[in-house]
Structure formats: C-alpha cells, structure tokens
Design a protein around this motif. Structure first.
Motif, mmCIF file in Angstrom:
data_model
loop_
_atom_site.group_PDB
_atom_site.id
_atom_site.type_symbol
_atom_site.label_atom_id
_atom_site.label_comp_id
_atom_site.label_asym_id
_atom_site.label_seq_id
_atom_site.Cartn_x
_atom_site.Cartn_y
_atom_site.Cartn_z
ATOM 1 N N LEU A 91 0.840 -1.204 0.000
ATOM 2 C CA LEU A 91 0.000 0.000 0.000
ATOM 3 C C LEU A 91 0.871 1.249 0.000
ATOM 4 O O LEU A 91 1.861 1.318 0.718
ATOM 5 C CB LEU A 91 -0.902 0.003 1.250
ATOM 6 C CG LEU A 91 -1.968 1.101 1.251
ATOM 7 C CD1 LEU A 91 -3.200 0.657 0.459
ATOM 8 C CD2 LEU A 91 -2.383 1.499 2.658
ATOM 9 N N ARG A 94 -0.376 7.259 2.546
ATOM 10 C CA ARG A 94 -1.181 8.436 2.215
ATOM 11 C C ARG A 94 -0.810 9.597 3.147
ATOM 12 O O ARG A 94 -0.399 9.351 4.285
ATOM 13 C CB ARG A 94 -2.673 8.138 2.414
ATOM 14 C CG ARG A 94 -3.180 6.862 1.771
ATOM 15 C CD ARG A 94 -3.203 6.995 0.271
ATOM 16 N NE ARG A 94 -4.172 6.102 -0.355
ATOM 17 C CZ ARG A 94 -3.884 4.924 -0.885
ATOM 18 N NH1 ARG A 94 -2.652 4.461 -0.853
ATOM 19 N NH2 ARG A 94 -4.820 4.202 -1.472
ATOM 20 N N GLU A 96 -2.679 11.366 4.949
ATOM 21 C CA GLU A 96 -3.371 11.363 6.256
ATOM 22 C C GLU A 96 -2.689 10.438 7.264
ATOM 23 O O GLU A 96 -2.828 10.619 8.476
ATOM 24 C CB GLU A 96 -4.872 11.051 6.136
ATOM 25 C CG GLU A 96 -5.267 9.868 5.321
ATOM 26 C CD GLU A 96 -5.464 10.169 3.836
ATOM 27 O OE1 GLU A 96 -4.834 11.119 3.320
ATOM 28 O OE2 GLU A 96 -6.230 9.427 3.205
ATOM 29 N N ASN A 202 -2.829 1.140 10.846
ATOM 30 C CA ASN A 202 -3.651 1.612 9.731
ATOM 31 C C ASN A 202 -4.124 0.353 9.021
ATOM 32 O O ASN A 202 -3.540 -0.081 8.050
ATOM 33 C CB ASN A 202 -2.812 2.489 8.791
ATOM 34 C CG ASN A 202 -3.582 2.872 7.536
ATOM 35 O OD1 ASN A 202 -4.812 2.773 7.498
ATOM 36 N ND2 ASN A 202 -2.865 3.287 6.506
ATOM 37 N N PRO A 203 -5.199 -0.266 9.553
ATOM 38 C CA PRO A 203 -5.614 -1.565 9.007
ATOM 39 C C PRO A 203 -6.423 -1.396 7.726
ATOM 40 O O PRO A 203 -6.839 -0.277 7.405
ATOM 41 C CB PRO A 203 -6.500 -2.112 10.127
ATOM 42 C CG PRO A 203 -7.144 -0.890 10.708
ATOM 43 C CD PRO A 203 -6.123 0.214 10.599
ATOM 44 N N PRO A 204 -6.694 -2.484 7.018
ATOM 45 C CA PRO A 204 -7.607 -2.389 5.861
ATOM 46 C C PRO A 204 -8.977 -1.989 6.391
ATOM 47 O O PRO A 204 -9.458 -2.589 7.338
ATOM 48 C CB PRO A 204 -7.646 -3.826 5.330
ATOM 49 C CG PRO A 204 -6.443 -4.510 5.910
ATOM 50 C CD PRO A 204 -6.200 -3.855 7.221
ATOM 51 N N TYR A 205 -9.583 -0.956 5.788
ATOM 52 C CA TYR A 205 -10.861 -0.494 6.354
ATOM 53 C C TYR A 205 -11.924 -0.157 5.326
ATOM 54 O O TYR A 205 -12.952 0.418 5.640
ATOM 55 C CB TYR A 205 -10.639 0.694 7.285
ATOM 56 C CG TYR A 205 -9.912 1.909 6.710
ATOM 57 C CD1 TYR A 205 -10.385 2.587 5.602
ATOM 58 C CD2 TYR A 205 -8.761 2.388 7.332
ATOM 59 C CE1 TYR A 205 -9.732 3.703 5.121
ATOM 60 C CE2 TYR A 205 -8.094 3.502 6.860
ATOM 61 C CZ TYR A 205 -8.579 4.161 5.752
ATOM 62 O OH TYR A 205 -7.928 5.275 5.276
ATOM 63 N N ILE A 206 -11.682 -0.486 4.075
ATOM 64 C CA ILE A 206 -12.692 -0.177 3.055
ATOM 65 C C ILE A 206 -13.765 -1.287 3.078
ATOM 66 O O ILE A 206 -13.418 -2.463 3.160
ATOM 67 C CB ILE A 206 -12.055 -0.132 1.643
ATOM 68 C CG1 ILE A 206 -10.786 0.721 1.639
ATOM 69 C CG2 ILE A 206 -13.063 0.309 0.599
ATOM 70 C CD1 ILE A 206 -10.975 2.194 1.513
ATOM 71 N N ILE A 218 -6.056 2.466 -7.331
ATOM 72 C CA ILE A 218 -6.157 1.746 -6.055
ATOM 73 C C ILE A 218 -6.721 0.347 -6.312
ATOM 74 O O ILE A 218 -6.118 -0.664 -5.969
ATOM 75 C CB ILE A 218 -7.086 2.506 -5.070
ATOM 76 C CG1 ILE A 218 -6.602 3.950 -4.891
ATOM 77 C CG2 ILE A 218 -7.175 1.783 -3.739
ATOM 78 C CD1 ILE A 218 -7.525 4.820 -4.051
ATOM 79 N N ALA A 226 -4.704 -5.164 1.615
ATOM 80 C CA ALA A 226 -4.397 -3.988 2.435
ATOM 81 C C ALA A 226 -5.573 -3.020 2.489
ATOM 82 O O ALA A 226 -5.531 -2.015 3.199
ATOM 83 C CB ALA A 226 -3.174 -3.268 1.887
ATOM 84 N N LEU A 227 -6.622 -3.304 1.714
ATOM 85 C CA LEU A 227 -7.771 -2.391 1.616
ATOM 86 C C LEU A 227 -9.040 -2.981 2.229
ATOM 87 O O LEU A 227 -9.815 -2.276 2.863
ATOM 88 C CB LEU A 227 -8.071 -2.093 0.143
ATOM 89 C CG LEU A 227 -6.970 -1.445 -0.691
ATOM 90 C CD1 LEU A 227 -7.341 -1.499 -2.172
ATOM 91 C CD2 LEU A 227 -6.749 -0.004 -0.267
ATOM 92 N N GLU A 257 -5.882 4.498 12.320
ATOM 93 C CA GLU A 257 -6.482 5.286 11.247
ATOM 94 C C GLU A 257 -7.871 4.706 10.978
ATOM 95 O O GLU A 257 -8.066 3.490 11.066
ATOM 96 C CB GLU A 257 -5.605 5.209 9.986
ATOM 97 C CG GLU A 257 -6.118 6.117 8.887
ATOM 98 C CD GLU A 257 -5.160 6.241 7.710
ATOM 99 O OE1 GLU A 257 -3.946 6.417 7.914
ATOM 100 O OE2 GLU A 257 -5.653 6.164 6.568
#
Ligand code: GLN
Length: 296
Positions: A91, A94, A96, A202-206, A218, A226-227, A257
């Motif tokens: 990944l 970013r 943020e 910052n885990p996969p969070y989508i 992406i 990772a998403l 995150e």
C-alpha cells in the motif's frame, strides 16, 4: 528537436485524456524526474529533450495509461521526511497517515514523560526504551518514522504479506534505522505474550462493496488485502480492539487510522473492549481519521 515545455504540455494533455485528475502536476513530476532538474530550472531553461529522456517519458506514459500509480512508477514516496520505497504488492502511504505518525509521536512522548519523571526533561524522552507495535505495517512507514523519532525505542511491525515486509525491511535499511523489527504473521500473533506502550495501526478499512468504486490506481493496482475491511469495513478493528487490553500497558495508547464514517462504530467496539476515546483527529478534508484510545 522537442523542447521540454512543449513536451510537458503534450504529456499533461495525454494524462488528462487518460482521466487523470492532476494531469499538469503529474506531468511536472515526470519531467523533473526524467530531466533531473528542479521545476524552476525546467521552466527557466526549457532544455531540449534527449532521445533517452523522451524514451523514459514515453515508457512512464505507457504505464500511467494503464493507471499504474505514479508512486509505483517512481518507486518511492516521501513520508514524514523519510524516503519510503513502494511498488506492486504494498500500500502506498497516504498523507493522512502522516497525521497518525504525528499523533503517535505525541503519545509516545506523553507516556514517556509519565513513566520517567514528573519533570519534563527532553533527554529522558529520547533515552527511554519505549515498546511500540505497528499492526498491518505494510511499507513500514509508521514503524520506521517512530523508530527514527525515538532511537532508544524498540519498534515492532507485523504484517501477513511477505511482499510488504520486504519493502518494510528495505525502508528501515535505506533510512538507516536499526531499532525496528518486522515480523510476519496475523496482527498480534508474531508478538504473542508481549506488551507495548503504544500500538498503532492503519488496518484495511474499506467496505468490501465499496472497493469497486475506488480509483483504478487503487482498485486495480494496490493490494486488495491492504484495503478490504470485510463486509462493513470494521473487521480488523474488531480483531485489533478485542485483543488490545492484553497487549497494551496501563497508561499506554492505541492509535488507529479510520475509514470515512467509521468513527462511531469503532468507538462502540472500543468501549465494549474496555478502551475509551482519548482523542479523535480530523484529516485535511475534515473527516474523523485518527483515533487515540486508552484503557479505562
Ligand atoms: N487510505 C486508503 C484509501 O483511501 C485505504 C487504506 C486502508 O484501508 N487502510 O484507499
């Protein structure tokens, strides 16, 4: 003979046709890299492009035409003042996530002052051997940034992806960082039995069904693992939070995150796991993005 600025205009137009938003800015990045010249000099001198420069620009354009991320093509990004290598399989850090580095640095400093002494002596902060864990470390950007900021700290980064760990180790090494260890495994599994002053992730969070709505850079190029945060995007928060009390010392912090719109749900999960909100920080777009939690 093609002059750089004519080429730049042409490349910017082609990138625009590919549907790339910031086409002019990207064209500038491509040109300054291929010509090995700063932006000011590029506009001032407007050099002629050599055949090898033209070839390099052409091949970058071909890759961008397939919407491969520019960061993969260039091979690195700047993250919190560090050079972080990236490529297919990892990944891309970013902007943020830099906010998370900042929040984590504040938390380590605060915790260290709390355990070392009441008097705020900055050399104590630098010398205290805090234990820091980065779950889903990916490129290692956070772990490396924290290890650099706190040279006496022992930093651990875990990830299930072999490829990501290769990048993470390379990133520690090219930045001259030795106090970070990267371990392969699922979340806490490689550090079973350990405790930490600060845990970051910052885990996969989508949400699974939202992945198809992401930009092709992406969706088609960055690693899905990772998403993908599962059906509701919260799967990793559940796993991270339910075990956090076992791994976090009293007075320590867990900093994560968050995906857009996930703050309320994650806070509920946290409370059910015995953690409370210590801070919620918005990103540059005003989205609740970084959550700091502590044991209640
Ligand atoms: N920040 C990434 C994005 O916007 C997602 C990374 C993640 O799931 N942690 O696509």
């Amino acid at each position: 003979m093609i002059k750089a600025l004519d080429g730049l205009r042409e490349v910017s137009a082609i990138l625009g046709e590919y549907g790339i938003e910031d086409s002019h800015k990207e064209a500038e990045i491509i040109f300054t890299r291929c010509i090995e010249m700063g932006k000011v000099a590029l506009y001032r001198d407007n050099p002629a492009l050599s055949p090898s420069q033209r070839e390099e620009i052409r091949s970058i354009l071909e890759r961008r035409g397939k919407r491969e991320p520019l960061q993969y093509i260039i091979g690195h990004v700047d993250f919190y003042g560090l050079k972080i290598h990236v490529g297919p399989g990892v990944l891309i850090p970013r902007p943020e996530t830099e906010l998370m580095a900042e929040e984590a640095i504040k938390a380590v400093t605060r915790y260290t002052l709390h355990v070392t002494s009441e008097d705020a002596n900055s050399s104590r902060v630098t010398h205290y051997a805090s234990r820091i864990l980065d779950l889903c470390t990916g490129s290692g950007c956070l772990a490396v940034a924290l290890a650099k900021e706190f040279p006496a700290a022992e930093v651990f980064g875990t990830d299930i992806s072999e490829k990501a760990l290769e990048y993470a180790m390379m990133n520690a090494s090219i930045n001259g960082i030795q106090n970070v260890t990267f371990l392969k495994g699922d979340l806490y599994e490689p550090v079973k039995g350990g405790t930490f002053d600060i845990i970051v992730s910052n885990p996969p969070y989508i949400r699974k069904e939202d992945i198809r709505t992401l930009e092709p850079e992406i969706r088609e190029w960055e690693p899905l693992e990772a998403l993908d945060g599962g059906e509701d995007g919260l799967q990793f928060y559940r796993e991270i939070l339910s075990c956090a009390p076992e791994y976090l010392v009293q007075g320590g912090s867990l900093i994560m995150e968050l995906g857009q719109g996930e703050a309320d749900d994650v806070l509920k999960i946290a409370e059910n796991s015995g953690l409370g909100c210590a801070a919620l920080v918005k990103d540059y777009s005003g989205i609740d993005r970084i959550l700091r939690l502590s044991l209640r």
